[in-house]
Each structure stands twice: as C-alpha cells, then as structure tokens.
Design a protein around this motif. Structure first.
Motif, PDB file in Angstrom:
ATOM      1  N   THR A   1       0.891  -1.286   0.093  1.00 16.28           N
ATOM      2  CA  THR A   1      -0.144   0.134   0.054  1.00 16.28           C
ATOM      3  C   THR A   1       0.826   1.215  -0.024  1.00 16.28           C
ATOM      4  O   THR A   1       1.965   1.225   0.780  1.00 16.28           O
ATOM      5  N   ASP A   2       0.382   2.528  -0.725  1.00 16.57           N
ATOM      6  CA  ASP A   2       0.947   3.570  -0.437  1.00 16.57           C
ATOM      7  C   ASP A   2       0.109   4.513   0.403  1.00 16.57           C
ATOM      8  O   ASP A   2      -1.052   4.660  -0.101  1.00 16.57           O
ATOM      9  N   LEU A   3       0.814   4.953   1.282  1.00 20.39           N
ATOM     10  CA  LEU A   3      -0.126   5.907   2.218  1.00 20.39           C
ATOM     11  C   LEU A   3       0.643   7.019   2.979  1.00 20.39           C
ATOM     12  O   LEU A   3       2.029   6.891   2.699  1.00 20.39           O
ATOM     13  N   THR A   4      -0.040   7.883   3.413  1.00 17.90           N
ATOM     14  CA  THR A   4       0.754   8.940   4.270  1.00 17.90           C
ATOM     15  C   THR A   4       0.249   8.654   5.741  1.00 17.90           C
ATOM     16  O   THR A   4      -0.513   8.006   5.993  1.00 17.90           O
ATOM     17  N   LYS A   5       1.348   9.115   6.463  1.00 17.00           N
ATOM     18  CA  LYS A   5       1.179   9.019   8.056  1.00 17.00           C
ATOM     19  C   LYS A   5       1.072  10.029   8.731  1.00 17.00           C
ATOM     20  O   LYS A   5       1.580  11.189   8.312  1.00 17.00           O
ATOM     21  N   ARG A   6       0.392   9.895   9.736  1.00 16.48           N
ATOM     22  CA  ARG A   6       0.042  11.224  10.765  1.00 16.48           C
ATOM     23  C   ARG A   6       1.213  11.948  11.072  1.00 16.48           C
ATOM     24  O   ARG A   6       2.358  11.336  11.631  1.00 16.48           O
ATOM     25  N   GLY A   7       1.502  13.273  10.932  1.00 16.23           N
ATOM     26  CA  GLY A   7       2.396  13.946  11.194  1.00 16.23           C
ATOM     27  C   GLY A   7       3.541  13.946  10.236  1.00 16.23           C
ATOM     28  O   GLY A   7       4.762  14.583  10.557  1.00 16.23           O
ATOM     29  N   TYR A   8       3.474  13.385   9.349  1.00 12.31           N
ATOM     30  CA  TYR A   8       4.335  13.403   8.154  1.00 12.31           C
ATOM     31  C   TYR A   8       4.076  13.920   6.751  1.00 12.31           C
ATOM     32  O   TYR A   8       4.709  13.962   5.916  1.00 12.31           O
ATOM     33  N   GLY A   9       2.997  15.132   7.101  1.00 11.66           N
ATOM     34  CA  GLY A   9       2.377  15.732   5.706  1.00 11.66           C
ATOM     35  C   GLY A   9       2.363  14.688   4.555  1.00 11.66           C
ATOM     36  O   GLY A   9       1.753  13.895   4.940  1.00 11.66           O
TER      37      GLY A   9
END
Length: 122
Positions: A97-105
């Motif tokens: 999966t390609d995802l964004t993480k909390r706190g990492y913009g």
C-alpha cells in the motif's frame, strides 16, 4: 509504525478458490493505492492487481476474469478473491500500500505485507 497483516493463503486444488485479506494498521493518515503481488520460486515478484482509493482496478493479464481485487476503506483492508485457480498461480502473495502517515505531511510511504503462501495442486 505501520503494519500490513495478510491472511487467507493455503493449499487448494486446481479450479478452487481462495480469498486473501490484508489489513493495514498504525499511524495512518490516508491510504492511496493498494495492491497484490506474487513471487513464485525462482521468479521475480510480479504485479497481480491494484486498486486506487477511488476503486479503479488494474489486473495482470494472467489473472483477468479469475481474480477480483476490492477494498474496505473503513477497515484499511484490501482483498483478493481468487477463483478458477491454476497450478501456475502457486506463489507467495504480498500486499502493498502507498499511504501517508500522521505527522508526516504529504510524504507517501510504501509498505509491504509479510507474504502468504498460495499453493494450487494439480
């Protein structure tokens, strides 16, 4: 930290069916594409199917009409329904999966599951 946990692999006879699941958990902000890949002994890892956050799907020619990828965005889970299985489908199946993480913009991270063995006997 983010984890992908796969389940659903096993041994099945030719013509049988299996359903794989892959659940993502951890400090996830949003999930973009999710997908399944496989690697047979002595071969390179290859794409099986992908699905975007909007539900658009893409399949390898070898599985079109037999496999169906789907996702449950509320559960951060992707599925692979595999029907009419053939011995050549035998491989270790990996989700990613390609995802964004909390706190990492807006930084996009790619994560892989640990793999689940699918064996199709003739």
């Amino acid at each position: 930290q983010v984890q992908l946990v796969e389940s659903g692999g096993g041994l099945v006879q030719t013509g049988g069916s299996l359903r794989l699941s892959c659940a993502a958990s951890g400090s996830i902000f949003s999930i973009n594409a999710m997908g399944w890949y496989r690697q047979a002994p002595g071969k390179q890892r290859e794409l099986v199917a992908t699905i975007t956050s909007g539900g658009m799907t893409n399949y390898a020619d070898s599985v079109k009409g037999r496999f169906t990828i789907s996702r449950d965005n509320a559960k951060n889970t992707v599925y692979l329904q595999m029907n009419s299985l053939k011995p050549e489908d035998t491989a270790v199946y990996y989700c990613n999966t390609d995802l964004t993480k909390r706190g990492y913009g807006d930084v996009v991270y790619r994560y892989w599951g640990q793999g689940t063995q699918v064996t199709v006997s003739s």
